[in-house]
Design a protein around this motif. Structure first.
Motif, PDB file in Angstrom:
ATOM      1  N   LEU A  76      -8.683 -46.559   2.746  1.00 51.03           N
ATOM      2  CA  LEU A  76      -8.317 -47.553   1.742  1.00 51.03           C
ATOM      3  C   LEU A  76      -8.809 -47.126   0.361  1.00 51.03           C
ATOM      4  O   LEU A  76      -8.085 -47.247  -0.639  1.00 51.03           O
ATOM      5  CB  LEU A  76      -8.901 -48.910   2.109  1.00 51.03           C
ATOM      6  N   SER A  77     -10.023 -46.577   0.296  1.00 52.35           N
ATOM      7  CA  SER A  77     -10.567 -46.119  -0.985  1.00 52.35           C
ATOM      8  C   SER A  77      -9.748 -44.969  -1.553  1.00 52.35           C
ATOM      9  O   SER A  77      -9.510 -44.897  -2.765  1.00 52.35           O
ATOM     10  CB  SER A  77     -12.026 -45.693  -0.810  1.00 52.35           C
ATOM     11  N   ILE A  78      -9.311 -44.047  -0.674  1.00 53.81           N
ATOM     12  CA  ILE A  78      -8.464 -42.943  -1.132  1.00 53.81           C
ATOM     13  C   ILE A  78      -7.153 -43.491  -1.692  1.00 53.81           C
ATOM     14  O   ILE A  78      -6.666 -43.055  -2.745  1.00 53.81           O
ATOM     15  CB  ILE A  78      -8.204 -41.959   0.024  1.00 53.81           C
ATOM     16  N   HIS A  79      -6.582 -44.452  -0.990  1.00 49.72           N
ATOM     17  CA  HIS A  79      -5.332 -45.066  -1.464  1.00 49.72           C
ATOM     18  C   HIS A  79      -5.533 -45.738  -2.820  1.00 49.72           C
ATOM     19  O   HIS A  79      -4.711 -45.577  -3.739  1.00 49.72           O
ATOM     20  CB  HIS A  79      -4.841 -46.090  -0.444  1.00 49.72           C
ATOM     21  N   GLN A  80      -6.617 -46.480  -2.967  1.00 47.94           N
ATOM     22  CA  GLN A  80      -6.844 -47.213  -4.215  1.00 47.94           C
ATOM     23  C   GLN A  80      -7.160 -46.287  -5.378  1.00 47.94           C
ATOM     24  O   GLN A  80      -6.781 -46.575  -6.515  1.00 47.94           O
ATOM     25  CB  GLN A  80      -7.983 -48.219  -4.015  1.00 47.94           C
ATOM     26  N   ARG A  81      -7.846 -45.186  -5.104  1.00 48.15           N
ATOM     27  CA  ARG A  81      -8.240 -44.279  -6.191  1.00 48.15           C
ATOM     28  C   ARG A  81      -7.167 -43.251  -6.521  1.00 48.15           C
ATOM     29  O   ARG A  81      -6.901 -42.975  -7.690  1.00 48.15           O
ATOM     30  CB  ARG A  81      -9.540 -43.568  -5.812  1.00 48.15           C
ATOM     31  N   TRP A  82      -6.543 -42.662  -5.462  1.00 50.53           N
ATOM     32  CA  TRP A  82      -5.607 -41.567  -5.699  1.00 50.53           C
ATOM     33  C   TRP A  82      -4.179 -41.869  -5.239  1.00 50.53           C
ATOM     34  O   TRP A  82      -3.246 -41.199  -5.680  1.00 50.53           O
ATOM     35  CB  TRP A  82      -6.103 -40.300  -4.995  1.00 50.53           C
ATOM     36  N   GLY A  83      -4.037 -42.791  -4.322  1.00 52.07           N
ATOM     37  CA  GLY A  83      -2.698 -43.179  -3.886  1.00 52.07           C
ATOM     38  C   GLY A  83      -2.041 -42.273  -2.867  1.00 52.07           C
ATOM     39  O   GLY A  83      -0.956 -42.597  -2.370  1.00 52.07           O
ATOM     40  N   LYS A  84      -2.697 -41.151  -2.525  1.00 51.69           N
ATOM     41  CA  LYS A  84      -2.044 -40.203  -1.607  1.00 51.69           C
ATOM     42  C   LYS A  84      -3.033 -39.142  -1.169  1.00 51.69           C
ATOM     43  O   LYS A  84      -4.144 -39.030  -1.694  1.00 51.69           O
ATOM     44  CB  LYS A  84      -0.852 -39.543  -2.289  1.00 51.69           C
ATOM     45  N   LEU A  85      -2.599 -38.335  -0.194  1.00 52.26           N
ATOM     46  CA  LEU A  85      -3.300 -37.124   0.219  1.00 52.26           C
ATOM     47  C   LEU A  85      -2.299 -35.976   0.263  1.00 52.26           C
ATOM     48  O   LEU A  85      -1.156 -36.160   0.690  1.00 52.26           O
ATOM     49  CB  LEU A  85      -3.905 -37.284   1.615  1.00 52.26           C
ATOM     50  N   ASP A  86      -2.741 -34.801  -0.141  1.00 53.77           N
ATOM     51  CA  ASP A  86      -1.904 -33.612  -0.014  1.00 53.77           C
ATOM     52  C   ASP A  86      -2.180 -32.848   1.275  1.00 53.77           C
ATOM     53  O   ASP A  86      -1.325 -32.110   1.756  1.00 53.77           O
ATOM     54  CB  ASP A  86      -2.140 -32.679  -1.204  1.00 53.77           C
ATOM     55  N   LEU A  87      -3.384 -33.047   1.840  1.00 53.01           N
ATOM     56  CA  LEU A  87      -3.761 -32.277   3.020  1.00 53.01           C
ATOM     57  C   LEU A  87      -4.857 -33.008   3.785  1.00 53.01           C
ATOM     58  O   LEU A  87      -5.800 -33.533   3.185  1.00 53.01           O
ATOM     59  CB  LEU A  87      -4.271 -30.889   2.600  1.00 53.01           C
ATOM     60  N   TRP A  88      -4.710 -33.036   5.105  1.00 54.94           N
ATOM     61  CA  TRP A  88      -5.798 -33.465   5.989  1.00 54.94           C
ATOM     62  C   TRP A  88      -6.100 -32.324   6.942  1.00 54.94           C
ATOM     63  O   TRP A  88      -5.218 -31.825   7.631  1.00 54.94           O
ATOM     64  CB  TRP A  88      -5.394 -34.710   6.786  1.00 54.94           C
ATOM     65  N   VAL A  89      -7.357 -31.897   6.955  1.00 57.53           N
ATOM     66  CA  VAL A  89      -7.817 -30.853   7.863  1.00 57.53           C
ATOM     67  C   VAL A  89      -8.824 -31.484   8.819  1.00 57.53           C
ATOM     68  O   VAL A  89      -9.848 -32.026   8.390  1.00 57.53           O
ATOM     69  CB  VAL A  89      -8.486 -29.697   7.088  1.00 57.53           C
TER      70      VAL A  89
END
Length: 218
Positions: A76-89
């Protein structure tokens, strides 16, 4: 924010730490998740000493992937701060000590299931929307030990994790996110040392070199 964003689960040591370091050096911002606070702080120190033009940075997230509430809050914090992810490892793993199947320790068996299988099944639905928002991809790492002597707990749960990742990859082949499953070269990690004590580690590939190879695949 223009930097690419990566989430690495299991980032405090071994391949996860090497990938975090390499990505940050290449301009990515890395959200580094691990239980070991000291390992994350050492990773942060190494990244800060790089001082490369255009280098990225780290957000340290000291938490356990089996903690659903903590991981949900992080997503949720990632969504609120950046809105997306380019990669999950995903490198988080529990490597249970080698033991005959008839002598499995219940605590190690339960932890293997919780970390290697259940956490993966919980994380995929949490992270998938972030990857779709960023047209991102995920990367898992196979270690085919299923059926080998004394690898019962690790081999069975690692195989289940990869089977889940393969299903996810097949389901999203046409719509994304792209899901990659790679088999890393043998590396002198703490996990391998538990499995093969006394092994000659000189021929093994350094995690930093293997991380560079894997990042090139992206």
């Amino acid at each position: 924010m223009t930097k690419r964003l990566a989430l690495i689960t299991g980032a405090s040591r071994g391949l996860g730490a090497a990938l975090a370091e390499q990505l940050a050096a290449g301009g990515w911002h890395v959200v580094a998740v691990a239980r070991t606070v000291g390992g994350l702080e050492e990773l942060d120190d190494r990244v800060k000493t790089l001082k490369l033009p255009g280098a990225g940075g780290l957000t340290l997230a000291p938490m356990d992937v089996i903690n659903d509430d903590a991981m949900r809050h992080l997503c949720l914090s990632i969504h609120q701060r950046w809105g997306k992810l380019d990669l999950w490892v995903h490198t988080a793993i529990h490597a249970a000590p080698l033991a005959p199947a008839g002598s499995l320790d219940v605590k190690d068996w339960d932890k293997s299931i919780a970390t290697n299988v259940r956490a993966t099944g919980m994380l995929i639905p949490m992270i998938e929307p972030l990857l779709r928002a960023g047209d991102g991809s995920a990367m898992f790492f196979d270690d085919p030990r299923a059926g080998e002597k004394f690898f019962g707990a690790y081999g069975a749960t690692k195989a289940a994790q990869i089977a889940l990742a393969r299903s996810w990859a097949a389901e999203n082949a046409n719509i994304g996110p792209q899901v990659r499953i790679e088999t890393p070269a043998p590396m002198p990690t703490a996990t391998r040392a538990r499995f093969f004590p006394g092994e000659d580690r000189a021929p093994l590939i350094h995690p930093r070199d293997e991380a560079a190879r894997l990042i090139n695949l992206l």
